[in-house]
Design an enzyme around this catalytic site. Structure first.
Site, mmCIF file in Angstrom:
data_model
loop_
_atom_site.group_PDB
_atom_site.id
_atom_site.type_symbol
_atom_site.label_atom_id
_atom_site.label_comp_id
_atom_site.label_asym_id
_atom_site.label_seq_id
_atom_site.Cartn_x
_atom_site.Cartn_y
_atom_site.Cartn_z
ATOM 1 N N ARG A 79 0.859 -1.357 0.149
ATOM 2 C CA ARG A 79 -0.144 0.601 -0.188
ATOM 3 C C ARG A 79 0.811 1.537 -0.108
ATOM 4 O O ARG A 79 0.545 2.323 -0.222
ATOM 5 C CB ARG A 79 -0.939 0.367 0.492
ATOM 6 N N THR B 295 1.472 -5.569 4.100
ATOM 7 C CA THR B 295 1.243 -5.299 3.173
ATOM 8 C C THR B 295 0.980 -3.554 3.006
ATOM 9 O O THR B 295 0.621 -3.284 2.243
ATOM 10 C CB THR B 295 -0.354 -5.751 2.021
ATOM 11 N N GLU C 39 -4.809 -15.141 9.358
ATOM 12 C CA GLU C 39 -5.562 -16.604 8.898
ATOM 13 C C GLU C 39 -5.046 -17.945 8.823
ATOM 14 O O GLU C 39 -5.148 -18.911 8.185
ATOM 15 C CB GLU C 39 -5.791 -16.286 6.996
ATOM 16 N N ASN D 228 -8.580 -9.509 12.444
ATOM 17 C CA ASN D 228 -9.779 -10.592 13.556
ATOM 18 C C ASN D 228 -8.343 -11.638 14.357
ATOM 19 O O ASN D 228 -7.817 -11.655 13.674
ATOM 20 C CB ASN D 228 -9.845 -11.420 11.983
ATOM 21 N N ASP E 139 -14.090 -12.852 11.006
ATOM 22 C CA ASP E 139 -13.187 -11.970 10.503
ATOM 23 C C ASP E 139 -13.608 -10.571 10.236
ATOM 24 O O ASP E 139 -12.976 -9.986 8.904
ATOM 25 C CB ASP E 139 -12.841 -12.068 8.393
ATOM 26 N N CYS F 74 -7.120 -23.872 -0.810
ATOM 27 C CA CYS F 74 -6.706 -23.729 -2.312
ATOM 28 C C CYS F 74 -7.276 -22.851 -2.710
ATOM 29 O O CYS F 74 -6.683 -21.143 -3.357
ATOM 30 C CB CYS F 74 -7.205 -24.912 -2.872
ATOM 31 N N HIS G 290 -6.648 -19.243 -4.639
ATOM 32 C CA HIS G 290 -7.697 -20.245 -6.394
ATOM 33 C C HIS G 290 -8.989 -20.034 -6.032
ATOM 34 O O HIS G 290 -9.800 -20.733 -7.576
ATOM 35 C CB HIS G 290 -7.393 -21.246 -6.857
ATOM 36 N N MET H 19 3.488 -20.566 -5.670
ATOM 37 C CA MET H 19 3.123 -22.433 -5.750
ATOM 38 C C MET H 19 3.885 -23.098 -5.406
ATOM 39 O O MET H 19 4.382 -23.821 -5.737
ATOM 40 C CB MET H 19 2.226 -22.831 -7.095
HETATM 41 CA CA CA Z 1 -8.626 -11.099 8.142
#
Ligand code: CA
Length: 717
Positions: A147, A191, A209, A285, A330, A633, A637, A675
């Site tokens: 950012r 980020t 997460e 969260n 979240d 995944c 994805h 990946m």
């Molecule tokens: Ca989150």
């Protein structure tokens, strides 16, 4: 890390065009000549925020993202046109707020790459690539975005995705110092943009997460030495806690939350009030999301989903306000915070405003953290209202998803996510890039904590019920977004621009009675700030998520924005890319009145849905594949294996890719592309089941296309 360079950053600052004339300068010979103080941003300069520049992330420490520039107005904005553009050479999300000082623009693109441009022409002055190892991409919940930078006393600071905080020489991009802000073996990422207050660079991180413990750290701007660290959630109660505030938080937790970290990451917003001497930090969260798995006895789980006010010199807690006690959705409070003075009941009150993910717009007294008001700015189903006496949300029956799945508004994407809002003191309105995205919450049946991997404890496959395409499409049809002009005193919407797509860009307001916003459908637009009337549109052929900025050089006002579709929604939502949101290389775009620049025409995009391999699989395998896919995944994805436009759509895999499938999924054949292999977490047969699920979804996609085609025929008749 080195602090030997300290002396020269106290004396040597020159404009980029004068670099060639530089000679070395020793300690104690510092010059006060303004010409030699290039990019010399300090507290005085940010507090003054001269009209023509954009010296800090939110322009001022108040983070209002309002510019007093008024050369471009609602009367002449129709003449706004492209001045210059610059290709970032990336295809992932662009979220940076450019910093513009002394005629130079400092910004970032995907993978934490920093660049400096001549802000008049776009000419690249330097570029710094921290060379983030691509496998870190698998630890980024929300794309490999950044950012932006902070500029301070001739240095440029960037938080790299892999957890490093790097100080660069503003003149040439050379590294001054580097510190690792996160443990190397834990799934933290950065980020967010750093902020600099009182010669300290403040940076947080993400990762809730995956299973981490949240914190925010301040580093000495000259040396990179750590000054303080504020942990947002308590650690193992058998160990000493790192602060009084954590002792106070302990009774609000139960079970063994520290094993999975507990969450509470500080991944984006901060604001600073120099007069009160308070640094405001938004906290994220819980980890995992499902509170029953994180803190089985319930509790508020302080300081998840809270706004905290810290002493910027020591990092000690001054007050806190928790938006979502015991978060299990979240519902981060990391969203943009704006400081302003509002007249409430006849009194001018210094307030802090936030529209966090949970759907309520909060106005707090920023001296004390006391709630002034909170009202829903988007439809909210999990709580009926915020109790004005206790400051707590009053939950509805939808809030309990322990027994049966609950269709819930807002979603984990929030009623509003990281995309910055803007406050115009001219209109007294806050402009919110709002999201309308439903979500189905339900517990993950077979949850087990997998260190360093995706750990939500909820079942995201509920959004794509197998065999019920109409239900899936009905949920998808509810996904929208809008620009909301919000009166923070009356707590009501004054006007709204409904957008066709969700996940639109951040917002800028100016004294020209203008609101600028880029959109997911690939258009950069200007609206009248007082009424929402659409005044100007420019097609950029790429979804815009970043916030615009404006500045003035040699009497010309410019507006800049980064165009690059990506971010959490664009990797994980499973919503196909918008029409017009043609995926192309990311760009930095700058506009002025009467600009003569031109963008190349977009390359045509194939709408072909190639024939998938034959469906020779049983329901049991599809169900197992769906479970594994959504546990591991779908974060990159897409839910239902539907790409939202950033990573390739797995349903379109060629026969050759299908042959390599297990080598990629288990063996990490494409590790250098981000990946990583999942051989260490998948059970025997899982990879085959995931492949079967993708093939099944490809067939569903073909029938969806068929469904849409037949609908078009029906509509046309
Ligand atoms: Ca989150």
């Amino acid at each position: 890390m080195a602090n030997t360079a300290t002396w020269k950053y106290r004396c040597l600052f020159v404009g980029p065009l004068a670099v060639a004339m530089l000679t070395a300068c020793g300690p104690g010979t510092g010059s006060q000549d303004p010409v030699e103080r290039f990019a010399y941003v300090d507290e005085t300069r940010i507090r003054a925020s001269a009209d023509h520049e954009w010296p800090s992330h939110g322009r001022g420490y108040d983070e209002q993202r309002y510019s007093p520039l008024a050369q471009i107005t609602s009367d002449n904005v129709s003449d706004l046109d492209l001045a210059w553009s610059w290709d970032t050479g990336t295809t992932r999300g662009l979220q940076a707020t450019p910093i513009v000082v002394d005629g130079v623009m400092f910004t970032t693109s995907s993978w934490s790459v920093v660049q400096a441009h001549d802000a008049r022409t776009g000419e690249l002055l330097w570029r710094y690539d921290p060379e983030v190892p691509r496998e870190w991409g698998a630890l980024a919940c929300c794309d490999v975005v950044n950012r932006g930078v902070a500029v301070w006393r001739g240095m440029v600071f960037v938080g790299a995705l892999d957890g490093r905080l790097i100080a660069l020489d503003a003149r040439n991009g050379r590294v001054v110092w580097t510190v690792r802000t996160t443990p190397e073996d834990e799934p933290y990422t950065i980020t967010g943009a750093p902020r600099v207050v009182r010669d300290k660079v403040v940076i947080g991180n993400g990762g809730a997460e995956y299973g981490v413990r949240g914190y925010v750290t301040a580093y000495d701007a000259w040396s990179g030495e750590q000054v303080w660290r504020f942990y947002t959630v308590p650690g193992n109660p058998d160990q000493p806690q790192e602060g009084e505030h954590l002792m106070a938080a302990l009774p609000t937790w139960s079970g063994e939350w520290w094993v999975a970290g507990g969450g509470g990451t500080v991944w984006d917003s901060m604001a600073y009030d120099p007069e009160l001497g308070l640094l405001y930090v938004g906290i994220g969260n819980g980890s995992p999301w499902n509170q029953a798995l994180r803190s089985p006895g319930g509790g508020d789980n302080l300081y998840l989903s809270s706004i905290v006010a810290l002493d910027p010199d020591t990092g000690s807690l001054q007050w806190h306000y928790q938006t979502t006690p015991g978060d299990r959705w979240d519902f981060t409070a990391t969203q943009h915070m704006i400081l302003a003075e509002l007249e409430i009941h006849g009194e001018r009150i210094p307030v802090l405003m936030q529209a966090p993910k949970n759907g309520f717009f909060y106005v707090l007294d920023r001296r004390t953290g006391d709630l002034i008001s909170a009202e829903p700015y988007v439809p909210v189903t999990w709580a009926s209202h915020v109790d004005p006496d206790t400051g707590r949300p009053v939950e509805t029956s939808v809030a309990d998803y322990s027994e049966s799945p609950q269709l819930t508004l807002p979603s984990p994407y929030g009623g509003h996510n990281w995309h910055p809002m803007s406050y115009s003191p001219d209109t007294g309105l806050v402009y919110i890039p709002a999201l309308e995205i439903p979500f189905v919450f339900g517990p993950e049946a077979q949850f087990r904590y997998r260190p360093g991997r995706w750990n939500l404890g909820i079942d995201t496959s509920l959004l794509v019920p197998p065999g019920v395409l109409e239900e899936e499409l009905a949920i998808r049809a509810m996904v929208k977004g809008h620009l909301s002009a919000w009166d923070p005193v009356a707590q009501r919407e004054v006007w709204r621009v409904q957008h066709s797509e969700s996940w639109n860009g951040g917002v800028l307001t100016t004294a020209g009675d203008l609101v600028f916003q880029g959109r997911a459908d690939g258009v950069f637009a200007a609206y009248r700030a007082s009424s929402g009337e659409l005044l100007w549109e420019y097609p950029v052929h790429n979804g815009i998520i970043a916030p615009p900025v404006t500045y003035k050089i040699d009497g010309v006002q410019y507006v800049s924005v980064m165009a690059g579709w990506g971010g959490a929604f664009a990797v994980a939502s499973g919503i196909p890319p918008a029409a017009g949101n043609v995926i192309r290389d990311g760009r930095l775009l700058t506009f002025k009145l009467g600009g003569q620049g031109e963008l190349p025409a977009p390359a045509p995009v194939s709408a072909e849905f190639p024939a998938p391999p034959p469906l020779e699989i049983n329901d049991e395998q599809i169900a197992r594949g769906a479970e594994v896919f959504h546990a591991q995944c779908s974060v990159c994805h897409g839910v239902g294996a539907v790409s939202s436009g950033v990573l390739p759509d797995l349903r379109f895999m060629t026969a050759e890719s299908h042959e390599k499938f297990h080598a990629v999924v288990l063996g990490g054949l494409y590790r250098d592309r981000g990946m990583v292999g999942f051989g260490d977490v998948l059970e025997p047969g899982d990879s085959e089941a995931v492949q079967a699920y993708i093939i099944y979804r490809a067939h569903v996609g073909r029938s969806e296309r068929h469904l849409q085609d037949s609908k078009i025929e029906v509509d046309a008749s």
